[in-house]
Design a protein around this motif. Structure first.
Motif, PDB file in Angstrom:
ATOM      1  N   GLY A 244      63.309  56.584   8.588  1.00  0.00           N
ATOM      2  CA  GLY A 244      62.180  55.670   8.612  1.00  0.00           C
ATOM      3  C   GLY A 244      60.867  56.388   8.821  1.00  0.00           C
ATOM      4  O   GLY A 244      60.766  57.306   9.638  1.00  0.00           O
ATOM      5  N   VAL A 245      59.838  55.944   8.102  1.00  0.00           N
ATOM      6  CA  VAL A 245      58.527  56.588   8.190  1.00  0.00           C
ATOM      7  C   VAL A 245      57.548  55.782   9.036  1.00  0.00           C
ATOM      8  O   VAL A 245      56.504  56.291   9.438  1.00  0.00           O
ATOM      9  CB  VAL A 245      57.919  56.832   6.789  1.00  0.00           C
ATOM     10  N   TYR A 246      57.898  54.514   9.311  1.00  0.00           N
ATOM     11  CA  TYR A 246      56.972  53.632  10.033  1.00  0.00           C
ATOM     12  C   TYR A 246      57.768  52.725  10.966  1.00  0.00           C
ATOM     13  O   TYR A 246      58.826  52.222  10.611  1.00  0.00           O
ATOM     14  CB  TYR A 246      56.168  52.780   9.055  1.00  0.00           C
ATOM     15  N   LEU A 247      57.203  52.518  12.172  1.00  0.00           N
ATOM     16  CA  LEU A 247      57.829  51.641  13.157  1.00  0.00           C
ATOM     17  C   LEU A 247      56.740  50.910  13.916  1.00  0.00           C
ATOM     18  O   LEU A 247      55.714  51.504  14.264  1.00  0.00           O
ATOM     19  CB  LEU A 247      58.671  52.464  14.143  1.00  0.00           C
ATOM     20  N   GLN A 248      56.957  49.627  14.193  1.00  0.00           N
ATOM     21  CA  GLN A 248      56.028  48.902  15.055  1.00  0.00           C
ATOM     22  C   GLN A 248      56.805  48.276  16.208  1.00  0.00           C
ATOM     23  O   GLN A 248      57.918  47.785  16.039  1.00  0.00           O
ATOM     24  CB  GLN A 248      55.246  47.848  14.289  1.00  0.00           C
ATOM     25  N   VAL A 249      56.205  48.339  17.396  1.00  0.00           N
ATOM     26  CA  VAL A 249      56.860  47.868  18.611  1.00  0.00           C
ATOM     27  C   VAL A 249      55.812  47.312  19.575  1.00  0.00           C
ATOM     28  O   VAL A 249      54.636  47.643  19.479  1.00  0.00           O
ATOM     29  CB  VAL A 249      57.629  49.001  19.335  1.00  0.00           C
ATOM     30  N   VAL A 250      56.275  46.490  20.520  1.00  0.00           N
ATOM     31  CA  VAL A 250      55.411  46.111  21.633  1.00  0.00           C
ATOM     32  C   VAL A 250      55.436  47.253  22.646  1.00  0.00           C
ATOM     33  O   VAL A 250      56.395  48.028  22.702  1.00  0.00           O
ATOM     34  CB  VAL A 250      55.874  44.787  22.285  1.00  0.00           C
ATOM     35  N   PRO A 251      54.389  47.408  23.469  1.00  0.00           N
ATOM     36  CA  PRO A 251      54.333  48.534  24.405  1.00  0.00           C
ATOM     37  C   PRO A 251      55.528  48.615  25.346  1.00  0.00           C
ATOM     38  O   PRO A 251      55.975  49.721  25.687  1.00  0.00           O
ATOM     39  CB  PRO A 251      53.033  48.284  25.178  1.00  0.00           C
ATOM     40  N   SER A 252      56.067  47.475  25.774  1.00  0.00           N
ATOM     41  CA  SER A 252      57.210  47.516  26.680  1.00  0.00           C
ATOM     42  C   SER A 252      58.425  48.145  26.007  1.00  0.00           C
ATOM     43  O   SER A 252      59.154  48.930  26.629  1.00  0.00           O
ATOM     44  CB  SER A 252      57.539  46.111  27.188  1.00  0.00           C
ATOM     45  N   MET A 253      58.674  47.854  24.733  1.00  0.00           N
ATOM     46  CA  MET A 253      59.766  48.507  24.024  1.00  0.00           C
ATOM     47  C   MET A 253      59.423  49.959  23.715  1.00  0.00           C
ATOM     48  O   MET A 253      60.300  50.830  23.744  1.00  0.00           O
ATOM     49  CB  MET A 253      60.092  47.746  22.731  1.00  0.00           C
ATOM     50  N   LEU A 254      58.165  50.253  23.448  1.00  0.00           N
ATOM     51  CA  LEU A 254      57.766  51.638  23.224  1.00  0.00           C
ATOM     52  C   LEU A 254      58.107  52.494  24.443  1.00  0.00           C
ATOM     53  O   LEU A 254      58.581  53.630  24.318  1.00  0.00           O
ATOM     54  CB  LEU A 254      56.268  51.714  22.923  1.00  0.00           C
ATOM     55  N   VAL A 275      53.561  55.069  14.157  1.00  0.00           N
ATOM     56  CA  VAL A 275      54.094  54.028  15.038  1.00  0.00           C
ATOM     57  C   VAL A 275      52.917  53.147  15.444  1.00  0.00           C
ATOM     58  O   VAL A 275      51.860  53.655  15.837  1.00  0.00           O
ATOM     59  CB  VAL A 275      54.769  54.624  16.288  1.00  0.00           C
ATOM     60  N   THR A 276      53.104  51.844  15.343  1.00  0.00           N
ATOM     61  CA  THR A 276      52.052  50.900  15.730  1.00  0.00           C
ATOM     62  C   THR A 276      52.491  50.114  16.954  1.00  0.00           C
ATOM     63  O   THR A 276      53.597  49.569  16.996  1.00  0.00           O
ATOM     64  CB  THR A 276      51.735  49.931  14.580  1.00  0.00           C
ATOM     65  N   SER A 277      51.612  50.065  17.943  1.00  0.00           N
ATOM     66  CA  SER A 277      51.824  49.252  19.136  1.00  0.00           C
ATOM     67  C   SER A 277      51.007  47.977  18.986  1.00  0.00           C
ATOM     68  O   SER A 277      49.822  48.028  18.658  1.00  0.00           O
ATOM     69  CB  SER A 277      51.386  50.025  20.389  1.00  0.00           C
ATOM     70  N   SER A 278      51.633  46.828  19.249  1.00  0.00           N
ATOM     71  CA  SER A 278      50.918  45.568  19.110  1.00  0.00           C
ATOM     72  C   SER A 278      51.537  44.536  20.038  1.00  0.00           C
ATOM     73  O   SER A 278      52.609  44.731  20.592  1.00  0.00           O
ATOM     74  CB  SER A 278      50.986  45.059  17.661  1.00  0.00           C
ATOM     75  N   GLY A 279      50.846  43.426  20.204  1.00  0.00           N
ATOM     76  CA  GLY A 279      51.394  42.306  20.953  1.00  0.00           C
ATOM     77  C   GLY A 279      51.061  42.290  22.428  1.00  0.00           C
ATOM     78  O   GLY A 279      51.087  41.237  23.057  1.00  0.00           O
ATOM     79  N   GLU A 280      50.770  43.440  23.015  1.00  0.00           N
ATOM     80  CA  GLU A 280      50.443  43.554  24.433  1.00  0.00           C
ATOM     81  C   GLU A 280      49.414  44.660  24.604  1.00  0.00           C
ATOM     82  O   GLU A 280      49.203  45.479  23.700  1.00  0.00           O
ATOM     83  CB  GLU A 280      51.685  43.917  25.264  1.00  0.00           C
ATOM     84  N   ALA A 281      48.796  44.708  25.796  1.00  0.00           N
ATOM     85  CA  ALA A 281      47.877  45.798  26.108  1.00  0.00           C
ATOM     86  C   ALA A 281      48.660  47.106  26.199  1.00  0.00           C
ATOM     87  O   ALA A 281      49.725  47.168  26.831  1.00  0.00           O
ATOM     88  CB  ALA A 281      47.155  45.515  27.421  1.00  0.00           C
ATOM     89  N   GLY A 288      49.916  58.745  26.625  1.00  0.00           N
ATOM     90  CA  GLY A 288      50.080  60.159  26.954  1.00  0.00           C
ATOM     91  C   GLY A 288      51.492  60.640  26.737  1.00  0.00           C
ATOM     92  O   GLY A 288      51.727  61.740  26.203  1.00  0.00           O
ATOM     93  N   ARG A 289      52.475  59.848  27.149  1.00  0.00           N
ATOM     94  CA  ARG A 289      53.877  60.220  26.960  1.00  0.00           C
ATOM     95  C   ARG A 289      54.210  60.315  25.472  1.00  0.00           C
ATOM     96  O   ARG A 289      54.916  61.236  25.041  1.00  0.00           O
ATOM     97  CB  ARG A 289      54.795  59.198  27.619  1.00  0.00           C
ATOM     98  N   PHE A 290      53.704  59.361  24.689  1.00  0.00           N
ATOM     99  CA  PHE A 290      53.975  59.365  23.253  1.00  0.00           C
ATOM    100  C   PHE A 290      53.430  60.642  22.606  1.00  0.00           C
ATOM    101  O   PHE A 290      54.140  61.316  21.846  1.00  0.00           O
ATOM    102  CB  PHE A 290      53.347  58.138  22.603  1.00  0.00           C
ATOM    103  N   LEU A 291      52.182  60.964  22.910  1.00  0.00           N
ATOM    104  CA  LEU A 291      51.561  62.135  22.291  1.00  0.00           C
ATOM    105  C   LEU A 291      52.274  63.419  22.681  1.00  0.00           C
ATOM    106  O   LEU A 291      52.338  64.373  21.892  1.00  0.00           O
ATOM    107  CB  LEU A 291      50.087  62.203  22.679  1.00  0.00           C
ATOM    108  N   PRO A 295      54.295  64.690  19.013  1.00  0.00           N
ATOM    109  CA  PRO A 295      52.948  65.172  18.685  1.00  0.00           C
ATOM    110  C   PRO A 295      52.589  65.091  17.207  1.00  0.00           C
ATOM    111  O   PRO A 295      51.408  65.057  16.862  1.00  0.00           O
ATOM    112  CB  PRO A 295      52.970  66.623  19.172  1.00  0.00           C
ATOM    113  N   SER A 296      53.585  65.048  16.329  1.00  0.00           N
ATOM    114  CA  SER A 296      53.282  65.009  14.892  1.00  0.00           C
ATOM    115  C   SER A 296      53.244  63.586  14.341  1.00  0.00           C
ATOM    116  O   SER A 296      53.032  63.389  13.138  1.00  0.00           O
ATOM    117  CB  SER A 296      54.328  65.823  14.119  1.00  0.00           C
ATOM    118  N   VAL A 297      53.432  62.590  15.201  1.00  0.00           N
ATOM    119  CA  VAL A 297      53.441  61.178  14.765  1.00  0.00           C
ATOM    120  C   VAL A 297      52.165  60.508  15.241  1.00  0.00           C
ATOM    121  O   VAL A 297      51.737  60.691  16.379  1.00  0.00           O
ATOM    122  CB  VAL A 297      54.671  60.435  15.332  1.00  0.00           C
ATOM    123  N   ARG A 298      51.550  59.722  14.372  1.00  0.00           N
ATOM    124  CA  ARG A 298      50.333  59.002  14.748  1.00  0.00           C
ATOM    125  C   ARG A 298      50.685  57.703  15.458  1.00  0.00           C
ATOM    126  O   ARG A 298      51.567  56.967  15.006  1.00  0.00           O
ATOM    127  CB  ARG A 298      49.486  58.710  13.508  1.00  0.00           C
TER     128      ARG A 298
END
Length: 617
Positions: A244-254, A275-281, A288-291, A295-298
């Motif tokens: 998969g090249v794209y994923l979207q999740v809410v921050p709690s699942m992220l 990866v797109t975060s949506s639905g919550e703050a 920071g943990r994601f980056l 590091p190679s994923v936006r």
């Protein structure tokens, strides 16, 4: 300056129906795989033919332009076929969650005037008697129905919680959704043959992006099996297996996904780009943990509303966001969307000043079906563009000097539970329907390691005091699971401020009851005791017994994921999240953990066994 930030005009095929963009791909990508589900693979030509066949059946059932067609089908190829078929027939789809109470399904289908429902055999009994049930499959056909929806026609109806006690059906148009998919492609450049994972529950509008966007560009949709969307390991397994090249999740699942990556690692996510975060703050710590881990994923943070075609802004995160305060910026409006930060007199506030966030542009829904009063309150005349409208989001925020928007909170009693909107007034209204309740108020409180709805109710009379579990059951019979309070507190009277309004700040912090209907039975053995201890920490409880049910005690899917991770840390065995749903009591889960341990011990040395059991005691 606000005018500069809102100059987002961009060409897109506004006149076309969303399904027509998928049909375009049938002509140039007919033999390419469109949808994958388990061992089932469907090409664009096959998908189109199956959707045509079902669309003709829907037309025969009386479906016409702008008619609302309910859909109650598990995640599957049939679900994708049904979505396309409803649009081909000229209708707009209304997703129904099979876990909803039958009374809720009857309510939303009545408000939407949905006379037809595409429904799997196992769910027909959920439908009101006056709704025509149509199975999700029909003989394939190459000819498409003559009825052609265009940009101005309805594409979907998504129900959100309503403050008056009645859910609101946001009715969106093809034009807004076509713009949303067009911008996604312009931003992320998905290539034909690449894969997007469809994991979001269909009743959450972000699911539409996972399905329709890839199908409009000749890419592939990998459909996650039902229930697996709750399991971060299953999501990562699917990303690996399908590249998969794209994923979207809410921050709690992220957060759960990052936990899984930290604990196990070794994942081949080399195909993943965005990866797109949506639905919550989105918290800075998560960013920071994601980056650090990917590091190679936006990482993108989006903000918007169901009433404005899913999302309206985007921000691509960087190192500065990890060190930010408050929620991560939601960015700037994207193509054909505009954001205004206004004061009470509908004037733009200065940069850095907090105001009410409003959205304008092509994505605005028509309004709320059958509720002109709610529509008038939320969709307002646009003072900056005569003849157009603004959507009052209820969110508060401010602009930074670079034009990006920061979300700071809500100005009403709407909250979000795991990415799903909840109007506290609707839960309060459900409680007040009980003849045993005089008044009720609901708030969001931190209990244990998560946010929970807490309800406070006053008895209708001195001899009519309701039991808390009785009131929880009443709400559960009428509202979706995520809207059922974890705790109900019965008070003699609600605290009031000098103006006679409920003083929510003075509502007592509840002592979490043990909850559930099971008689308390003490735990026996190290596995039961360890599991009970994990639940006490997660749920904020003083006591957990062997027969207690995780969900009766206030647990939910994301908390089940955390519990599964703790079992793995404690015992070094894999307890799938779906097992928590199928065997949700302490005793049942302890038995499963012991079974996994026996299998593991068979392959271990004596010293390893001693170390394992010593750590589990």
């Amino acid at each position: 300056m606000p005018g500069e930030w809102n100059r987002t005009d961009s060409a897109f095929p506004a006149h076309r129906g969303l399904h027509e963009l998928v049909e375009d791909r049938v002509a140039d990508s007919g033999d390419r795989t469109a949808v994958v589900f388990g061992d089932e693979r469907v090409t664009y030509a096959e998908l189109d033919a199956r959707a045509n066949g079902l669309a003709h059946r829907l037309v025969g059932a009386g479906v016409g332009l702008d008619d609302v067609v309910a859909l109650c089908v598990d995640r599957s190829v049939d679900m994708v076929v049904a979505l396309l078929a409803i649009l081909k027939a000229g209708g707009a789809y209304l997703p129904l969650d099979p876990e909803l109470p039958a009374s809720r399904i009857a309510q939303v289908t009545a408000v939407a005037r949905a006379r037809v429902c595409v429904v799997a055999d196992g769910y027909r009994a959920l439908l009101p008697g006056d709704v025509v049930a149509v199975p999700p499959s029909a003989p394939p056909r190459t000819d498409r129905p003559d009825r052609r929806a265009c940009g101005a026609n309805l594409v979907s109806v998504y129900f959100t919680s309503g403050s008056t006690g009645v859910p609101k059906g946001a009715a969106s148009s093809h034009e807004g959704w076509v713009n949303r998919m067009t911008w996604s492609q312009r931003r992320h450049r998905l290539r034909p043959g690449e894969t997007v994972l469809h994991k979001t529950t269909l009743t959450f509008d972000d699911a539409a992006l996972e399905l329709f966007w890839p199908l409009t560009v000749g890419a592939r949709v990998a459909v996650l099996e039902p229930g697996a969307h709750r399991d971060p390991r299953a999501i990562l397994d699917a990303l690996e297996a399908h590249r998969g090249v794209y994923l979207q999740v809410v921050p709690s699942m992220l957060t759960m996904l990052l936990d899984e990556l930290e604990q196990r690692g070794g994942r081949d996510l080399s195909a993943l780009r965005d990866v797109t975060s949506s639905g919550e703050a989105l918290p800075p710590e998560t960013t920071g943990r994601f980056l650090a881990l990917l590091p190679s994923v936006r990482l993108h943070n989006t903000w918007g509303a169901t009433e404005v075609s899913i999302d309206s802004t985007n921000h691509t995160c960087g190192p500065a966001d990890a060190a930010d305060t408050g929620a991560v910026s939601v960015g700037v409006p994207f193509d054909n969307n505009r954001v205004h930060v206004l004061d009470a007199d509908f004037r733009e506030v200065e940069v850095g000043e907090v105001g009410d966030l409003h959205i304008a542009g092509v994505g605005l829904a028509r309004g709320y079906l059958g509720d002109p009063a709610a529509t008038a309150r939320a969709f307002l005349p646009n003072p900056f563009s005569p003849g157009e409208r603004l959507y009052r989001t209820g969110d508060r925020g401010y602009r930074r000097p670079d034009g990006t928007v920061k979300f700071v909170g809500r100005d009403d009693h709407q909250v979000k539970i795991r990415g799903m909107r909840v109007e506290l007034g609707e839960v309060e209204s459900a409680l007040r329907r009980s003849p045993l309740v005089r008044d009720a108020v609901v708030v969001l409180r931190r209990l244990g390691e998560d946010d929970h709805l807490v309800a406070y109710a006053t008895p209708a009379g001195p001899d009519r005091a309701p039991e808390p579990e009785q009131l929880r059951d009443l709400v559960a019979d009428r509202l979706p699971k995520h809207m059922v309070p974890s705790v109900v507190v019965v008070l003699d009277a609600l605290p009031l401020n000098p103006n006679g309004k409920v003083d929510r700040a003075k509502l007592p912090t509840p002592a979490r009851p043990r909850g559930g209907d099971a008689e308390y039975v003490p735990c026996e053995g190290p596995a039961q005791e360890a599991i009970a201890g994990m639940w006490r920490d997660l749920l904020g409880l003083d006591r957990v017994g062997a027969r207690d049910d995780f969900f009766d005690l206030g647990g939910h899917s994301l908390m089940a994921t955390r519990f599964s991770a703790r079992v793995r840390q404690r015992f070094d065995v894999d307890l799938p999240v779906r097992t928590v749903f199928s065997t949700p009591t302490v005793a049942e889960l302890a038995e499963e953990v012991e079974r996994l341990l026996v299998a593991k011990i068979d392959d271990m040395s004596e010293d390893e066994v001693r170390a394992l059991l010593g750590g589990a005691g």
